[in-house]
Design a protein around this motif. Structure first.
Motif, mmCIF file in Angstrom:
data_model
loop_
_atom_site.group_PDB
_atom_site.id
_atom_site.type_symbol
_atom_site.label_atom_id
_atom_site.label_comp_id
_atom_site.label_asym_id
_atom_site.label_seq_id
_atom_site.Cartn_x
_atom_site.Cartn_y
_atom_site.Cartn_z
ATOM 1 N N GLU A 299 60.778 86.289 34.917
ATOM 2 C CA GLU A 299 61.962 85.827 35.352
ATOM 3 C C GLU A 299 63.019 86.018 35.937
ATOM 4 O OE1 GLU A 299 60.223 83.236 37.324
ATOM 5 O OE2 GLU A 299 58.887 82.604 36.578
ATOM 6 N N LEU A 300 63.866 86.981 35.278
ATOM 7 C CA LEU A 300 65.035 88.375 35.600
ATOM 8 C C LEU A 300 64.731 88.161 37.115
ATOM 9 C CD1 LEU A 300 66.243 88.994 32.385
ATOM 10 C CD2 LEU A 300 66.454 86.546 33.181
ATOM 11 N N PRO A 301 64.028 89.449 37.195
ATOM 12 C CA PRO A 301 63.514 89.714 38.669
ATOM 13 C C PRO A 301 63.720 89.205 40.133
ATOM 14 C CG PRO A 301 63.043 90.844 36.907
ATOM 15 C CD PRO A 301 62.611 89.677 36.849
ATOM 16 N N SER A 302 63.552 87.511 39.297
ATOM 17 C CA SER A 302 63.489 87.178 40.569
ATOM 18 C C SER A 302 64.634 86.177 40.692
ATOM 19 C CB SER A 302 61.470 86.042 40.336
ATOM 20 O OG SER A 302 62.259 85.119 39.786
ATOM 21 N N ILE A 303 65.529 85.764 40.752
ATOM 22 C CA ILE A 303 66.338 85.056 39.639
ATOM 23 C C ILE A 303 67.083 85.089 41.063
ATOM 24 C CG2 ILE A 303 68.438 83.748 39.047
ATOM 25 C CD1 ILE A 303 66.553 84.182 35.963
ATOM 26 N N ALA A 304 67.594 84.061 42.090
ATOM 27 C CA ALA A 304 68.086 84.355 43.368
ATOM 28 C C ALA A 304 69.438 83.761 43.463
ATOM 29 C CB ALA A 304 68.052 84.407 44.838
ATOM 30 N N TRP A 305 68.859 82.000 42.339
ATOM 31 C CA TRP A 305 70.191 81.245 42.373
ATOM 32 C C TRP A 305 71.206 81.527 41.679
ATOM 33 C CZ3 TRP A 305 69.487 80.845 37.156
ATOM 34 C CH2 TRP A 305 68.617 81.213 36.463
ATOM 35 N N PRO A 306 72.645 81.287 42.505
ATOM 36 C CA PRO A 306 73.816 81.740 42.141
ATOM 37 C C PRO A 306 74.070 80.732 40.126
ATOM 38 C CG PRO A 306 74.533 80.005 43.218
ATOM 39 C CD PRO A 306 72.600 80.170 43.504
ATOM 40 N N PHE A 307 74.571 81.590 39.185
ATOM 41 C CA PHE A 307 74.875 81.094 38.073
ATOM 42 C C PHE A 307 76.051 81.894 37.244
ATOM 43 C CE2 PHE A 307 72.017 85.026 37.737
ATOM 44 C CZ PHE A 307 72.345 86.359 36.927
ATOM 45 N N LEU A 308 76.601 81.241 36.167
ATOM 46 C CA LEU A 308 77.841 81.261 35.451
ATOM 47 C C LEU A 308 77.479 81.733 34.191
ATOM 48 C CD1 LEU A 308 80.813 81.834 34.698
ATOM 49 C CD2 LEU A 308 80.523 79.524 35.102
ATOM 50 N N LEU A 309 76.916 83.076 33.347
ATOM 51 C CA LEU A 309 76.993 83.085 32.398
ATOM 52 C C LEU A 309 77.784 83.304 30.906
ATOM 53 C CD1 LEU A 309 74.680 85.890 32.180
ATOM 54 C CD2 LEU A 309 74.005 83.909 31.137
ATOM 55 N N LEU A 310 78.222 82.335 29.690
ATOM 56 C CA LEU A 310 79.531 81.892 29.379
ATOM 57 C C LEU A 310 78.695 82.238 27.569
ATOM 58 C CD1 LEU A 310 81.418 78.850 30.109
ATOM 59 C CD2 LEU A 310 81.864 81.279 30.889
ATOM 60 N N HIS A 311 79.586 83.876 26.940
ATOM 61 C CA HIS A 311 78.968 83.736 25.782
ATOM 62 C C HIS A 311 80.188 84.460 24.966
ATOM 63 C CE1 HIS A 311 74.527 84.476 24.142
ATOM 64 N NE2 HIS A 311 74.761 84.194 23.454
ATOM 65 N N GLY A 312 79.743 84.063 23.798
ATOM 66 C CA GLY A 312 80.520 85.007 22.724
ATOM 67 C C GLY A 312 80.114 86.362 22.102
#
Length: 230
Positions: free
Chosen positions: A152-165
């Protein structure tokens, strides 16, 4: 998304960590969004997911792409660790899934949840957390879910915030980096916390406070921005 409310987790009925199809989690999330939208039709939809809940959030948002104002992902399960899914281990898992699908595998090591030992102790004492071994059948569902997320990654157009350690031993940070690189969304952000473990919102105070502030600010900014008509 909170694992304590998921099928097979927390206070839900039935056997712990035992589902036939990962889509059950996505279905329940979709139904919850529909319920909330019916109650609050004028409010934008934001999804927040952590760990496995992150994978559920991504798949849910992909099915509700025109209705989602933004997605926040805290250490999401986007990619399995290469050490976990070696060809030999995957082959053995498939074999065991046919023979003894309920066979328990290794359990989550709580020491990797947080660098704050009081939070680790609380995790260990919380009866709503599952402390047993993950079943082979459930492991197969996780691998299938991750494969779906990657497609699904290549089709993601919605806003997103990623937080990761960057010291997360439970969900590989390479998954978040992969999502940030491959998703074509024009509104995306990846924030990496140096030395942090898996549960950023329960890590050392300076990390948990920063993560909560980051999430709050990110959502608030998008609440004040003009909403596009769906």
């Amino acid at each position: 998304m909170h694992d304590g409310q998921l099928v097979g987790h927390g206070q839900s009925e039935g056997e712990r960590m035992n589902i036939k199809d990962f889509q059950v989690y996505v279905r329940d999330s979709l139904q919850h969004i529909d319920l909330m939208k019916a109650r609050h039709p004028s409010l934008p939809v934001f999804i927040v997911g952590h760990s496995m809940g992150g994978a559920i959030s991504i798949l849910t948002a992909c099915e509700k792409a025109t209705e989602v104002a933004g997605v926040v992902l805290i250490a999401p399960m986007v990619q399995m660790s290469p050490d976990t899914v070696t060809p030999f281990k995957v082959f053995m898992a498939k074999m065991m899934n046919h023979l003894v699908p309920s066979l328990p595998l290794g359990s989550i090591q709580s020491k990797w949840v947080s660098r704050d030992q009081t939070k680790v102790a609380a995790y260990d004492l919380d009866a709503l957390n599952f402390h047993g071994g993950v079943r082979v059948s459930f492991g197969m569902q996780l691998m299938a879910a991750v494969a779906r997320v990657e497609r699904e990654l290549p089709s993601i157009a919605w806003p997103f915030l990623l937080l990761h350690g960057d010291n997360d031993k439970l969900c590989d940070i390479r998954g978040s980096r992969l999502m940030f690189e491959r998703a074509p969304s024009g509104d995306k952000k990846l924030k990496v916390y140096e030395g942090a473990y898996h549960a950023l919102h329960h890590d050392l105070p300076e990390v948990s406070e920063s993560a909560i502030e980051e999430i709050t600010s990110w959502i608030t900014e998008r609440l004040s921005a003009p909403q596009q008509a769906s």
